[in-house]
Design a protein around this motif. Structure first.
Motif, mmCIF file in Angstrom:
data_model
loop_
_atom_site.group_PDB
_atom_site.id
_atom_site.type_symbol
_atom_site.label_atom_id
_atom_site.label_comp_id
_atom_site.label_asym_id
_atom_site.label_seq_id
_atom_site.Cartn_x
_atom_site.Cartn_y
_atom_site.Cartn_z
ATOM 1 N N PHE A 56 5.432 1.421 -10.365
ATOM 2 C CA PHE A 56 4.395 2.434 -10.476
ATOM 3 C C PHE A 56 5.066 3.803 -10.372
ATOM 4 N N THR A 57 4.693 4.710 -11.245
ATOM 5 C CA THR A 57 5.230 6.068 -11.198
ATOM 6 C C THR A 57 4.162 7.015 -10.678
ATOM 7 N N ILE A 58 4.525 7.785 -9.662
ATOM 8 C CA ILE A 58 3.588 8.677 -8.983
ATOM 9 C C ILE A 58 3.839 10.114 -9.436
ATOM 10 N N TYR A 59 2.796 10.780 -9.878
ATOM 11 C CA TYR A 59 2.864 12.180 -10.274
ATOM 12 C C TYR A 59 1.994 12.996 -9.327
ATOM 13 N N LEU A 60 2.620 13.734 -8.440
ATOM 14 C CA LEU A 60 1.893 14.578 -7.504
ATOM 15 C C LEU A 60 2.800 15.707 -7.027
ATOM 16 N N ALA A 61 2.210 16.659 -6.326
ATOM 17 C CA ALA A 61 2.962 17.822 -5.873
ATOM 18 C C ALA A 61 4.058 17.423 -4.895
ATOM 19 N N GLY A 62 5.148 18.198 -4.912
ATOM 20 C CA GLY A 62 6.280 17.888 -4.046
ATOM 21 C C GLY A 62 6.002 18.079 -2.574
ATOM 22 N N GLY A 63 4.905 18.747 -2.235
ATOM 23 C CA GLY A 63 4.584 18.975 -0.828
ATOM 24 C C GLY A 63 3.964 17.782 -0.134
ATOM 25 N N LEU A 64 3.685 16.723 -0.877
ATOM 26 C CA LEU A 64 3.078 15.525 -0.293
ATOM 27 C C LEU A 64 4.116 14.426 -0.112
ATOM 28 N N THR A 65 4.041 13.741 0.998
ATOM 29 C CA THR A 65 4.931 12.622 1.286
ATOM 30 C C THR A 65 4.212 11.314 1.009
ATOM 31 N N VAL A 66 4.918 10.377 0.369
ATOM 32 C CA VAL A 66 4.354 9.057 0.084
ATOM 33 C C VAL A 66 4.934 8.052 1.081
ATOM 34 N N HIS A 67 4.067 7.293 1.740
ATOM 35 C CA HIS A 67 4.489 6.263 2.703
ATOM 36 C C HIS A 67 4.081 4.888 2.172
ATOM 37 N N ARG A 68 5.023 3.954 2.235
ATOM 38 C CA ARG A 68 4.740 2.592 1.803
ATOM 39 C C ARG A 68 4.589 1.697 3.021
ATOM 40 N N THR A 69 3.637 0.757 2.942
ATOM 41 C CA THR A 69 3.456 -0.206 4.023
ATOM 42 C C THR A 69 2.844 -1.479 3.438
ATOM 43 N N ALA A 103 -5.223 10.099 0.652
ATOM 44 C CA ALA A 103 -5.639 8.998 -0.213
ATOM 45 C C ALA A 103 -4.704 7.820 0.000
ATOM 46 N N ARG A 104 -5.160 6.673 -0.476
ATOM 47 C CA ARG A 104 -4.415 5.424 -0.285
ATOM 48 C C ARG A 104 -4.550 4.566 -1.531
ATOM 49 N N PHE A 105 -3.442 3.902 -1.900
ATOM 50 C CA PHE A 105 -3.377 3.101 -3.115
ATOM 51 C C PHE A 105 -2.960 1.686 -2.733
ATOM 52 N N ASP A 106 -3.856 0.714 -2.888
ATOM 53 C CA ASP A 106 -3.578 -0.688 -2.561
ATOM 54 C C ASP A 106 -3.312 -1.480 -3.837
ATOM 55 N N PHE A 107 -2.141 -2.086 -3.916
ATOM 56 C CA PHE A 107 -1.837 -3.035 -4.991
ATOM 57 C C PHE A 107 -2.235 -4.400 -4.465
ATOM 58 N N VAL A 108 -3.436 -4.820 -4.799
ATOM 59 C CA VAL A 108 -4.028 -6.014 -4.193
ATOM 60 C C VAL A 108 -3.491 -7.289 -4.817
ATOM 61 N N THR A 167 0.836 -1.204 0.000
ATOM 62 C CA THR A 167 0.000 0.000 0.000
ATOM 63 C C THR A 167 0.865 1.247 0.000
ATOM 64 N N LEU A 168 0.418 2.271 -0.714
ATOM 65 C CA LEU A 168 1.025 3.596 -0.667
ATOM 66 C C LEU A 168 0.007 4.583 -0.108
ATOM 67 N N PHE A 169 0.445 5.387 0.856
ATOM 68 C CA PHE A 169 -0.370 6.488 1.367
ATOM 69 C C PHE A 169 0.167 7.800 0.797
ATOM 70 N N LEU A 202 -6.473 -3.324 -8.169
ATOM 71 C CA LEU A 202 -6.159 -2.202 -7.299
ATOM 72 C C LEU A 202 -7.387 -1.783 -6.511
ATOM 73 N N VAL A 203 -7.122 -1.188 -5.366
ATOM 74 C CA VAL A 203 -8.173 -0.500 -4.612
ATOM 75 C C VAL A 203 -7.634 0.858 -4.202
ATOM 76 N N VAL A 204 -8.324 1.908 -4.592
ATOM 77 C CA VAL A 204 -7.938 3.267 -4.222
ATOM 78 C C VAL A 204 -8.929 3.785 -3.200
ATOM 79 N N HIS A 205 -8.396 4.329 -2.102
ATOM 80 C CA HIS A 205 -9.224 4.934 -1.058
ATOM 81 C C HIS A 205 -9.085 6.455 -1.174
ATOM 82 N N ALA A 206 -10.203 7.142 -1.341
ATOM 83 C CA ALA A 206 -10.189 8.599 -1.455
ATOM 84 C C ALA A 206 -11.407 9.160 -0.735
#
Length: 377
Positions: A283-296, A271-276, A264-266, A360-364
């Motif tokens: 996976f390549t993530i495109y988002l603003a630099g002010g957000l931190t991505v956490h993997r678990t 939002a949350r991205f589950d690779f089920v 999972t990526l937060f 995939l399951v995306v939580h938003a």
């Protein structure tokens, strides 16, 4: 007779920044202007003054019915329609049902903020991608123009296209909130109008509150319309102080993650991205630099969210988390043999780099648009 009425005999009754009707009766309502402001040129409302000089947000916006009322008459005119969309949130910033509003009037699709795309991006491919997406959405356009109003990239092409397709008609500029519409209009003012004032431009949604008419040399007008407020965009839901963290203002720096299934990526706590299920892939993530991505790990994701929202997983802050809608699940099946993105409207997108397929399951937050689409890049 009021001071404003006296002023109107000489000039105008609307704010030069956002177009709203001026009034002196209620400071809490749209269009309030203090007496001293009437002595300045151009005359702008208190809301525009605070946005322009202090970057303050205002909670005052027109409701959806008012927006639709303002746009509804375009179809009865003979005009050119310039529809501005945001390449960072293309599907989220498209106006649903636009052909119904504009009737038979021709549409130029101006795709703003291309300065956000990585330098290696092939812009001809982006144009082709936009044309395919617009067709799928039922939007027939006479031209697609890529630009960056902020960086003054492609603006000559916008002007040339308007000149080619206007045929002596008025030009209506339409778009969702925060697509850079007012910035583009200000470029038109500086190049084609003697109007001294500039529209109010800020990072906050809903800046333009009524139609603003900019006279052209041939007696016709460029008409700036209010931005449509779409609650399916995360930018409309987060606290205003967090907008700068999720809205990129510089070139995107893609983040690449190698994931195994059940990881999972937060994205902060928004939002949350589950690779089920699926083969190991990137996976390549495109988002603003002010957000931190956490993997678990997927089986730890619920616990991490419950225990660290507003701290490790931020934004939002703990206080702001309560005002956001709860996260809901979007199950997505990505078939084999296609290159796909997953868009979270207002936040960014995730590109699947292989064509092996994935579950995939995306939580938003509830109401935010989440879709799979043909890969942009």
């Amino acid at each position: 007779m009021t001071d404003i009425a006296t002023k109107q005999d000489q000039e105008q009754l609307n704010c030069a920044g956002c177009g709203v009707k001026l009034q002196q009766q209620d400071p809490a309502k749209l269009g309030y202007v203090p007496q001293k402001a009437l002595e300045k040129e151009p005359v702008i409302c208190q809301r525009c003054f605070r946005i322009k000089h202090y970057n303050e947000a205002s909670g005052i916006t027109l409701d959806q019915d008012d927006f639709l009322r303002l746009l509804g008459h375009i179809g009865s005119t003979k005009s050119l329609v310039v529809n501005i969309v945001d390449i960072f949130d293309f599907e989220g910033s498209m106006i649903s049902g636009l052909p119904r509003f504009v009737g038979d009037n021709p549409i130029i699709l101006v795709v703003n903020k291309i300065d956000l795309l990585p330098k290696v991006t092939n812009l001809n491919r982006i144009v082709n991608w936009v044309q395919r997406q617009a067709k799928q959405l039922g939007l027939k356009v006479v031209d697609v123009v890529l630009c960056s109003a902020k960086k003054n990239m492609g603006f000559d092409r916008v002007i040339a296209s308007i000149g080619e397709h206007r045929d002596g008609r008025d030009v209506y500029v339409v778009g969702a909130t925060n697509v850079g519409k007012s910035t583009l209009i200000n470029r038109l003012i500086s190049d084609f109008s003697d109007l001294e004032s500039e529209l109010t431009v800020s990072q906050y949604p809903g800046t333009t509150l009524d139609m603003v008419k900019i006279p052209l040399d041939d007696g016709h007008y460029v008409i700036d319309t209010p931005g449509i407020v779409y609650k399916h965009r995360l930018t409309e839901l987060v606290a205003k102080r967090d907008l700068a963290r999720i809205m990129p203002d510089k070139q995107l720096k893609p983040l690449v993650f190698q994931l195994d299934e059940k990881q999972t990526l937060f994205f902060g706590g928004l939002a949350r991205f589950d690779f089920v299920r699926g083969a190991h892939q990137s996976f390549t993530i495109y988002l603003a630099g002010g957000l931190t991505v956490h993997r678990t790990k997927l089986d730890r994701a619920d616990e991490l969210y419950a225990g660290h929202l507003g701290e490790l997983l931020a934004p939002p802050s703990k206080a702001d988390a309560e005002s956001l809608p709860p996260l809901v699940k979007h199950a997505l099946h990505i078939p084999k043999g296609v290159k796909q993105d997953v868009l979270i409207s207002g936040l960014g997108w995730i590109k699947l780099n292989s064509e092996t397929g994935a579950e995939l399951v995306v939580h938003a937050p509830k109401g935010v648009k989440v879709i799979a689409r043909e890969a942009l890049i």
